[in-house]
Design an enzyme around this catalytic site. Sequence first.
Site, PDB file in Angstrom:
ATOM      1  N   TRP A 179      -9.499  -0.947 -10.397  1.00 24.04           N
ATOM      2  CA  TRP A 179      -9.397  -0.342  -9.064  1.00 24.04           C
ATOM      3  C   TRP A 179     -10.485   0.711  -8.941  1.00 24.04           C
ATOM      4  O   TRP A 179     -10.549   1.631  -9.742  1.00 24.04           O
ATOM      5  CB  TRP A 179      -8.024   0.291  -8.812  1.00 24.04           C
ATOM      6  N   GLU A 220      -7.884  -4.836  -7.839  1.00 25.81           N
ATOM      7  CA  GLU A 220      -6.954  -4.282  -6.848  1.00 25.81           C
ATOM      8  C   GLU A 220      -7.663  -3.873  -5.562  1.00 25.81           C
ATOM      9  O   GLU A 220      -8.710  -3.224  -5.588  1.00 25.81           O
ATOM     10  CB  GLU A 220      -6.251  -3.054  -7.454  1.00 25.81           C
ATOM     11  N   LYS A 222      -7.628  -2.023  -1.600  1.00 24.85           N
ATOM     12  CA  LYS A 222      -7.015  -0.856  -0.954  1.00 24.85           C
ATOM     13  C   LYS A 222      -7.498  -0.754   0.484  1.00 24.85           C
ATOM     14  O   LYS A 222      -8.581  -1.233   0.815  1.00 24.85           O
ATOM     15  CB  LYS A 222      -7.362   0.421  -1.734  1.00 24.85           C
ATOM     16  N   ASP A 253      -1.165  -4.110  -4.099  1.00 23.53           N
ATOM     17  CA  ASP A 253      -0.404  -2.870  -4.243  1.00 23.53           C
ATOM     18  C   ASP A 253       0.382  -2.681  -2.945  1.00 23.53           C
ATOM     19  O   ASP A 253      -0.197  -2.716  -1.851  1.00 23.53           O
ATOM     20  CB  ASP A 253      -1.362  -1.694  -4.489  1.00 23.53           C
ATOM     21  N   HIS A 256      -0.975  -0.334  -0.208  1.00 18.89           N
ATOM     22  CA  HIS A 256      -2.367  -0.427   0.230  1.00 18.89           C
ATOM     23  C   HIS A 256      -2.594  -1.272   1.470  1.00 18.89           C
ATOM     24  O   HIS A 256      -3.637  -1.911   1.612  1.00 18.89           O
ATOM     25  CB  HIS A 256      -3.229  -0.958  -0.927  1.00 18.89           C
ATOM     26  N   HIS A 280       1.412  -4.251  -7.772  1.00 18.17           N
ATOM     27  CA  HIS A 280       1.769  -2.855  -8.010  1.00 18.17           C
ATOM     28  C   HIS A 280       2.940  -2.507  -7.113  1.00 18.17           C
ATOM     29  O   HIS A 280       2.828  -2.562  -5.893  1.00 18.17           O
ATOM     30  CB  HIS A 280       0.590  -1.913  -7.687  1.00 18.17           C
ATOM     31  N   ASP A 288       0.529   8.528   2.444  1.00 19.67           N
ATOM     32  CA  ASP A 288       0.577   8.498   0.973  1.00 19.67           C
ATOM     33  C   ASP A 288       1.000   7.098   0.548  1.00 19.67           C
ATOM     34  O   ASP A 288       1.943   6.537   1.084  1.00 19.67           O
ATOM     35  CB  ASP A 288       1.571   9.511   0.419  1.00 19.67           C
ATOM     36  N   ASP A 290       1.918   6.247  -2.534  1.00 19.98           N
ATOM     37  CA  ASP A 290       2.544   6.235  -3.848  1.00 19.98           C
ATOM     38  C   ASP A 290       3.801   7.086  -4.011  1.00 19.98           C
ATOM     39  O   ASP A 290       3.864   7.933  -4.886  1.00 19.98           O
ATOM     40  CB  ASP A 290       1.516   6.675  -4.912  1.00 19.98           C
ATOM     41  N   ASP A 319       3.555   1.625  -9.759  1.00 23.80           N
ATOM     42  CA  ASP A 319       2.426   2.522  -9.473  1.00 23.80           C
ATOM     43  C   ASP A 319       2.794   3.532  -8.399  1.00 23.80           C
ATOM     44  O   ASP A 319       2.752   3.222  -7.215  1.00 23.80           O
ATOM     45  CB  ASP A 319       1.194   1.710  -9.047  1.00 23.80           C
TER      46      ASP A 319
HETATM   47  C1  RNT Z   1      -4.774   3.835  -6.279  1.00 26.99           C
HETATM   48  C2  RNT Z   1      -4.379   2.565  -6.939  1.00 26.99           C
HETATM   49  C3  RNT Z   1      -4.409   2.572  -8.432  1.00 26.99           C
HETATM   50  C4  RNT Z   1      -3.961   3.887  -9.018  1.00 26.99           C
HETATM   51  C5  RNT Z   1      -3.840   3.907 -10.513  1.00 26.99           C
HETATM   52  C6  RNT Z   1      -3.747   5.274 -11.055  1.00 26.99           C
HETATM   53  O1  RNT Z   1      -4.563   3.834  -4.943  1.00 26.99           O
HETATM   54  O2  RNT Z   1      -3.135   2.150  -6.484  1.00 26.99           O
HETATM   55  O3  RNT Z   1      -3.692   1.507  -8.922  1.00 26.99           O
HETATM   56  O4  RNT Z   1      -2.749   4.306  -8.474  1.00 26.99           O
HETATM   57  O5  RNT Z   1      -4.853   3.174 -11.064  1.00 26.99           O
HETATM   58 ZN    ZN Z   2      -2.114   0.538  -7.418  1.00 24.84          ZN
END
Ligand code: RNT
Ligand code: ZN
Length: 412
Positions: A179, A220, A222, A253, A256, A280, A288, A290, A319
Site C-alpha cells: 500500500w 491495496e 485507496k 479495504d 477505501h 482488509h 476516517d 479505520d 486493519d
Molecule cells: C491505509 C491502508 C493500509 C494501512 C496499513 C497500516 O489506508 O489501509 O493498509 O492501514 O498498511
Molecule cells: Zn488497509
Amino acid sequence: MSYKDAKKKYAKIGIDTEKVLKDLGKIAISLHCWQGDDVGGFETTGGASGGIQTTGNYPGKARTPEELQKDLAFALSLIPGKHRVNLHACYGIHTGKVTDRDKLSVENFKPWVAWAKKVGVKLDFNPTFFSHPKAADGLTLSNPDPKIRAFWVKHGIQCLKIAEYFGKELKSPCSINYWMPDGYKDEPSDRLGPRQRMADSLDKIFKYKYNKKHCIPLLESKLFGIGVESYTVASHEFVMGYAMKAKILGLLDMGHFHISENVADKISSFLMTFGKVAFHISRPVRWDSDHVIRQNDDLRAAAQEIVKMGPENFIIALDYFDASINRVAAWVLGMRNMQKELLKAMLVPWKTLKAMQDAQEFTAQLVLQEEYKNYPVEAVWEEFCRRNKVVADESWLKAIQRYEKDVLSKRA
Ligand code: RNT
Ligand code: ZN
C-alpha cells in the site's frame, strides 16, 4: 437455548452445526500489529504519515518489541482459534543504529519469527511506504525524483525477501501487502505520469523472482487519505488493472471507498478476476477509514460473501487503529466481531435462499433472510468458545481490565 437444542433447530433448515464449528475453526484471520502502538513502529518516535492518522491518547501503548509481543500474545489468548499476525516493515527490530528501509533484511525480523514459533502464529507482512523522511512529500514509488523511487523500489524488494523468509520458516505462505500513500492534496495537473511511474516501480519490484510457495504479493487501493484528498495514485482502477496484468492479487479495504458504496458487492467480481480475494476488514466513519470494526451491516455483508464463496479463497486481515480506547481490547473485539459475523453467515442456509432467488420467489426470500437473523447463533458461539477454551461472553473485558491495571498502566 442449549447447544443441543440449537443444533436440532439448525438441522431442520439443513445446517450441520458440527461442520460449522469445524469450518469456523479453520479460518485464520491476520491480526494487525499496528493497532498495538498507533502505527508507531520501532524506528522513530513520530506518528504515522501518509494520510493515515491515529487519534487518542489512551495510556499503555506498547513502546518496545517485547511490550508489543506481550500485548499481542495476551490478545490472542482471548480469541478463539488459531490466527496470524500481520507485521509492517517499520516493526523491524534494530540493535544499535536503525537499518534504513532499503537495507532491511531477515536479520531485523529473526526475533519476530522466534516469537511467532513460540506463540504458534503465522506471519504476514507489509512494506512501509510512509513515516520516513523519503516519504515526507507524500510520494514514494511514484516520486518524480528517480533516486527516491529507486530507494523505495529497493525497500519493496527487501520486503519480498523478508516475506519469503516468514513463509518458509513458519511453513505457511506469507501475504505481503503493498500500500503506497502516494497522492496529492489538491488537483494535480498530471494524473497519468504518477501512475506510469508507480507501475514502472512496481514492475521493478516484482521482477525479483520471489518464491510463490512462500509469499503472496497483494496490492491495496485507496480513494483518499487525510491531506491527500484530491488524487490517489494507486486508486481502485489502477490496482485492478495493474494486479491483473502483473498476476498478483488486488486487495480491497472496506474503508477505501465512497461511504455509500457496498464493498461486499465487489467481492464476487474480485474472486472471478483473481481467483482469490485479499480483504482488509475496517470501518469507515466519515473521512476516517479505520475505526474499530463493529457487528454492523457492512461487516455482516462482507462476512456473508466470504462464507458463500468459500473462506479458503480469502486472505482476511484486520486493519484499523484507535488510540482512544484500550488497544488490546480493540484487537480482541475486532477479531471476535469478525468471527461472530462469519459464524452468523455460516448459519444461514444459502443453498435454499439461492434457489429461491433463481425461482424468483422474492417474497419467501425476503421473509426468510430476515427470520433467519433471529436463529440461536449465540448457542453455537458459546460452544465454539467452549471448545477453544476461551470465554464466550463479555467477561473477557474483565481480563483486559486486569491486564490494564497490572501491565499497561505501569507504562509511563
Ligand atoms: C491505509 C491502508 C493500509 C494501512 C496499513 C497500516 O489506508 O489501509 O493498509 O492501514 O498498511
Ligand atoms: Zn488497509
